[in-house]
Design a protein around this motif. Sequence first.
Motif, PDB file in Angstrom:
ATOM      1  N   THR A 105     -13.969  -0.465  -2.660  1.00  0.00           N
ATOM      2  CA  THR A 105     -13.979   0.720  -1.705  1.00  0.00           C
ATOM      3  C   THR A 105     -12.690   1.185  -1.486  1.00  0.00           C
ATOM      4  O   THR A 105     -12.588   2.237  -0.705  1.00  0.00           O
ATOM      5  CB  THR A 105     -14.396  -0.344  -0.316  1.00  0.00           C
ATOM      6  N   ALA A 106     -11.478   0.863  -2.235  1.00  0.00           N
ATOM      7  CA  ALA A 106     -10.280   1.524  -2.020  1.00  0.00           C
ATOM      8  C   ALA A 106     -10.495   2.721  -2.664  1.00  0.00           C
ATOM      9  O   ALA A 106      -9.614   3.755  -2.302  1.00  0.00           O
ATOM     10  CB  ALA A 106      -9.100   0.530  -2.854  1.00  0.00           C
TER      11      ALA A 106
ATOM     12  N   ARG B  85     -21.552   0.229   7.465  1.00  0.00           N
ATOM     13  CA  ARG B  85     -20.338   0.119   7.126  1.00  0.00           C
ATOM     14  C   ARG B  85     -19.748  -1.134   6.328  1.00  0.00           C
ATOM     15  O   ARG B  85     -20.726  -2.284   6.720  1.00  0.00           O
ATOM     16  CB  ARG B  85     -19.299  -0.255   8.728  1.00  0.00           C
TER      17      ARG B  85
ATOM     18  N   HIS C 241     -12.607   4.924  -2.275  1.00  0.00           N
ATOM     19  CA  HIS C 241     -13.068   5.881  -1.302  1.00  0.00           C
ATOM     20  C   HIS C 241     -12.060   5.898   0.348  1.00  0.00           C
ATOM     21  O   HIS C 241     -11.609   6.866   0.414  1.00  0.00           O
ATOM     22  CB  HIS C 241     -14.390   5.401  -1.129  1.00  0.00           C
ATOM     23  N   THR C 242     -12.003   4.863   0.471  1.00  0.00           N
ATOM     24  CA  THR C 242     -11.302   4.212   1.784  1.00  0.00           C
ATOM     25  C   THR C 242     -10.316   3.183   1.566  1.00  0.00           C
ATOM     26  O   THR C 242     -10.927   2.223   1.403  1.00  0.00           O
ATOM     27  CB  THR C 242     -12.107   4.196   2.994  1.00  0.00           C
ATOM     28  N   PRO C 243      -9.033   3.325   1.528  1.00  0.00           N
ATOM     29  CA  PRO C 243      -8.059   2.295   1.403  1.00  0.00           C
ATOM     30  C   PRO C 243      -8.050   1.274   2.640  1.00  0.00           C
ATOM     31  O   PRO C 243      -6.877   1.280   3.466  1.00  0.00           O
ATOM     32  CB  PRO C 243      -6.577   2.788   1.151  1.00  0.00           C
ATOM     33  N   LEU C 244      -9.024   0.309   2.679  1.00  0.00           N
ATOM     34  CA  LEU C 244      -9.056  -0.738   3.629  1.00  0.00           C
ATOM     35  C   LEU C 244      -8.526  -2.029   3.191  1.00  0.00           C
ATOM     36  O   LEU C 244      -9.007  -2.577   2.210  1.00  0.00           O
ATOM     37  CB  LEU C 244     -10.323  -0.684   4.398  1.00  0.00           C
TER      38      LEU C 244
ATOM     39  N   GLY D 245     -10.971  -3.797   6.746  1.00  0.00           N
ATOM     40  CA  GLY D 245     -10.399  -3.226   8.121  1.00  0.00           C
ATOM     41  C   GLY D 245      -9.990  -3.918   9.365  1.00  0.00           C
ATOM     42  O   GLY D 245     -10.897  -4.597   9.444  1.00  0.00           O
TER      43      GLY D 245
END
Length: 419
Positions: A347-348, A304, A350-353, A309
């Motif tokens: 990383t946004a 991770r 792939h995943t908007p954290l 997040g």
Amino acid sequence: MRDHEPAAGTAGRRLTTRETAELLGVKPETVYAYVSRGQLGSRREPGGRGSTFDALEVEALARRNRREGGGSAGQGGELSVRTGITLIDEDRYYYRGVDAVDLARRHSYEEVAEWVWTGRLRPDAVFTAPETSVAAARRAVEALPEHAGPTDRLRVAAIAAAAADPLRFDLSEDAVLGTARVLIPTLVAALPPARRGRPRDQGPLAHRLWARLTGQDADEASLAALDSALALLVDHDLAASTLAVRVAASARAHAYAAVSAGLGVIEGPLHGAAGGLAHRLILEVLDRGSAGPVIADELREGRRVPGLGHRLYQGEDPRARALFGLLEEIPRAAPALAAARDIVATTARHTPLHANVDLALAVLTASCGMPSSASETIFAVARTAGWIAHALEEYGERPLRMRPSGRYVGPRPPRPLPG
């Protein structure tokens, strides 16, 4: 019906989902949440259309949920504890009803700690420790191996300070507050200095802590960022370490022991040590010039990405937002800030954290010449104030209320003695 007796007619039979929900006083969806969390077993009968539940097991769960005291299971089986210290609501958090970010912006760590403890501000509050406490803590810390981590040192310092305090078993509010005002500066004073010579243990706590974290000279903006970081991290509702503190306080452990319980939990990579992982990530991005290959390696290894997040915030962690704002005033933090923004942007895709406080702490520690373990030290020293506040609350509750019941899943007795 006494509390330990099953309801009439339930022993030995299976309950439907609807009957189970009615007995527990929850919705049917919550029954399956209990199952997914391992708090309730289910079985599908041959030819049946739905799951069934052991009546005695359901009764036991219902008793746990009804048990008096602050520690109780809410809907979905999560532990709920009454507290008047911190509220987290709509991506903001509050200390005793006051916006925590505003408090940290306008007041020192010591002043914020006083507010969290008492609901009163003590302007220009400064924590000092008697030489007996500091000397005992230093001797204990100096006996540790060189590779001992910061939490090892803080834990040993807390134990040594407790042994030097004959009044530690006085759990009255005034006595515990007196302990807090001595323990926190003792923890800082017991840490080895970052460069040769013994730093002065006077003035604001952030100034004293700085000399234990880095050999670089302090400037006003960097000291302000460290002081605000401490204030922002004082408390954050019932984090794992805070729950451990309340369990210890529920058993009437003294304040030093309660803080030691928190320090025992904080070392985990999912808690206080997370900032160190983010620190190393920042340095790697700076070394390689881009977050892309670094993030790719993290994902390839199934790890991770640290510093991103938070389960309590849908948007950006308000602690991170406040600390990033202060770091923008520090010229030497610019490269690490750029690396952090690159990590978030990469990383946004792939995943908007959003960034959390661990990433902001990593920018502070990496840009000020601190080791990767520095964020763990900052976190632990800051959170000690919050732990004291929670211990004080717990001392005012019924003793041993933090006593959940286990759900036995081993072999059913009686069994023969092993050969």
